[in-house]
Every structure is written in C-alpha cells, then in structure tokens.
Design a protein around this motif. Structure first.
Motif, mmCIF file in Angstrom:
data_model
loop_
_atom_site.group_PDB
_atom_site.id
_atom_site.type_symbol
_atom_site.label_atom_id
_atom_site.label_comp_id
_atom_site.label_asym_id
_atom_site.label_seq_id
_atom_site.Cartn_x
_atom_site.Cartn_y
_atom_site.Cartn_z
ATOM 1 N N TYR A 1 -5.809 3.490 5.334
ATOM 2 C CA TYR A 1 -6.668 3.492 4.151
ATOM 3 C C TYR A 1 -7.993 2.815 4.482
ATOM 4 C CZ TYR A 1 -2.409 4.551 1.517
ATOM 5 O OH TYR A 1 -1.258 5.129 1.065
ATOM 6 N N VAL B 1 -7.097 -0.809 6.193
ATOM 7 C CA VAL B 1 -5.667 -1.107 6.138
ATOM 8 C C VAL B 1 -4.951 -0.380 7.271
ATOM 9 C CG1 VAL B 1 -3.578 -1.038 4.743
ATOM 10 C CG2 VAL B 1 -5.808 -1.356 3.636
ATOM 11 N N TYR C 1 0.813 -1.217 0.000
ATOM 12 C CA TYR C 1 0.000 0.000 0.000
ATOM 13 C C TYR C 1 0.848 1.271 0.000
ATOM 14 C CZ TYR C 1 -3.725 -3.274 1.049
ATOM 15 O OH TYR C 1 -4.606 -4.315 0.984
#
Length: 317
Positions: free
Chosen positions: A267, A290, A221
């Motif tokens: 996220y 996340v 990510y």
C-alpha cells in the motif's frame, strides 16, 4: 554518331542520378537546424514537420539549443521515393548533452538554494551548456535512422509516425528528453548513494527523507501471513525541479531484507500535493509505505528502477 551516343549516355546518367525531391526537402530541414538561426528553426519546425517541435518562446528560454544545432552532422545513406511517400535512411551525430546533465543540474540546484529566481536559474543552465558545447572533446551520440516523408499539398514533410521519429527528436535535442524519463546519464554502472534514517537523501532530480519506521504484528492493513510483520515507513519526498512528474511507481521504493531480497510495498498513501510552481520549496509530499516482511528481516529502504539501485536508506534497525 559516336558523339550522339555519348551525349545520350550522359543525359541518361544525369537523369538517373537526379536528387529525389524528398531528399532535397529533408536536406533543407537539416540545413535550417544546422544554421542555428532561431527564425529558420522555428519556421522549418512549423512548416516542414508534421507537428511543430520548436516554438520561438522555447528557443528564447533555452538559446543554448541553437549552438547545439550547429554541431549536428548527418549523411544520407539511401532514399526510396515513390509517388507521395519516401523513406530516407541516414546517419546522424549530435552532442550528447544528457551526459553532462548531472553536473549542470547540480549547479542549477545550488543557484536555486541560494535564493535566485527561476529566470536566473534558467540563465545558469544556459551558460553551463554553452560552455560545455565549447569543449574540444565533446561527447556525441551517433545513430543510423530511418524517417518517412509525406508529400502534402505539394510539399514534403517528415511523417510524425516514422519508425525512428522519437529517436530522431531525442538526438537533435541532445538526449535531454531522457531527463524526464529518469534514465541514467550513461550506460555505466550507477553508484548507489547511502543515507541514514532522518537524513535528506538528494539524488539528481529528487530528495527523500525517511521520517519514521513502525512495525505491526496484527491485521492492521490486511490478513498477515504467518511469520511476517507489517513495516510502515513514513517518507518525505521533495520535488526539487519542475521537470519531475509527480508520483512514483510502486517498484521504486522497496524494502531490502537481511537476505538481500527486495520487497515491494502493498500500500502507498499520499498526503499533500506537489506545487509545480515552486523551486525548490513547496514541492513536497508525505507518503506512508506499507510492506509485509518476514519478522526481523528488514534492513534498508532502497530506490530501485529496472534493477539499478540508486539509493539505500539505513532504517536504523
């Protein structure tokens, strides 16, 4: 001569104690509310408030409010009127229906799951609040407030920009506006509810299920900090009442580590949209959350708001 002096004194005293016109207007507004008469309440709402608060259709759907209005009490403390403006300080008390909201909601929710219509669910809510309003030990909220009044076209109305207008409105509707704000029903400590991964966690206004938990040690990510890992949680959220506003602040769903440190998501990805017309089916959305967490430290997913922990989900790690 003595009688004339006494008469003049009485006239002066009467003129000094004359009730201000703005106070009379305010008392008329409160009397209309206290009447519990739908027509009176609607009329005063449309004509004497800067913006109409109670529509006829609103009171038809929620008639328990009319019984609630009858129990409102107030007392004028001070009035300062000058030209076309006035400031009124007063005390007010009214039933605190928000205190009873959780128990009412549970019965409405049970009716919804039993397959009843929205109309019947609303009727259940009305009946529950009507029974609550019959209690001898009914809980009240009491406050001292200040409202401004304005004279427009020769008529005194409550200024919607008054310092305590929000609090005033909240009190006269039994604090039920706070349901949409997600506030706890009282100032006491909230008991945390505990669930396991895969278990449907029902809170007062929502339900959530942890579907899966995955870990990544690469830069999937963003750049990963040394000694950390990505924790990816798939969550099913259910909007089980039309009063919930879709979406959740990032601060609500946090990872609680083994050291009892709370970590916010970096996220959030949403999949699907809420269907506000369906109760309760259809109001679902999947989220992928996340987090960047020190390796091996993840313990629970918790729902936290302003320091209050409402729920904890054991991630099974």
């Amino acid at each position: 001569m003595k009688k004339i002096i006494i008469l003049l004194f009485l006239l002066i005293l009467m003129s000094c104690s004359k009730t201000p016109e703005s106070q009379k207007a305010f008392e008329s507004i409160m009397a209309a509310l206290q009447s519990g008469n739908s027509e009176h309440v609607t009329k005063v709402s449309n004509e004497d408030l800067s913006s109409g608060t109670f529509k006829a259709s609103y009171l038809e759907q929620l008639p328990f409010y009319l019984e609630h209005f009858k129990k409102i009490k107030y007392k004028i403390i001070e009035v300062k009127e000058e030209n076309n403006t006035s400031t009124i300080k007063f005390s007010i008390e009214a039933p605190n229906l928000f205190e009873y909201a959780p128990e009412v909601f549970q019965k409405v929710l049970a009716a919804s799951y039993a397959g009843t219509t929205q109309e019947m669910a609303t009727k259940t809510m009305n009946n529950e609040y009507l029974e609550i309003l019959k209690k001898n030990n009914l809980k009240y909220v009491k406050k001292e407030l200040i409202l401004n009044m304005l004279k427009k076209d020769g008529k005194w109305i409550i200024d919607e920009n008054s310092p305590d207008i929000t609090e005033f409105t909240s009190i006269i509707i039994g604090r039920l506006d706070k349901l949409n704000n997600g506030e706890p029903a009282n100032n006491e400590k909230v008991e945390t509810k505990y669930f396991k991964k895969g278990e449907r966690g029902v809170l007062t206004l929502s339900a959530q299920t942890v579907l899966s938990v995955e870990f990544y040690e690469n830069a999937k990510y963003e750049k990963l900090r040394e000694g950390y890992e990505f924790v990816v949680i798939k969550l099913l959220k259910e909007n089980i009442t039309q009063d919930i506003i879709p979406g959740t602040p990032r601060g609500e769903y946090q990872i609680e580590t083994k050291d009892n440190i709370l970590i916010k998501p970096i996220y959030i990805y949403d999949f699907g949209e809420y269907n506000q017309e369906a109760i309760p089916s259809g109001n679902k959305i999947e989220q992928t959350l996340v987090y960047m967490v020190p390796k091996g430290q993840s313990k629970n997913l918790v729902i936290v708001d302003e320091g209050i922990k409402y729920a904890s989900f054991d991630l099974g790690l």
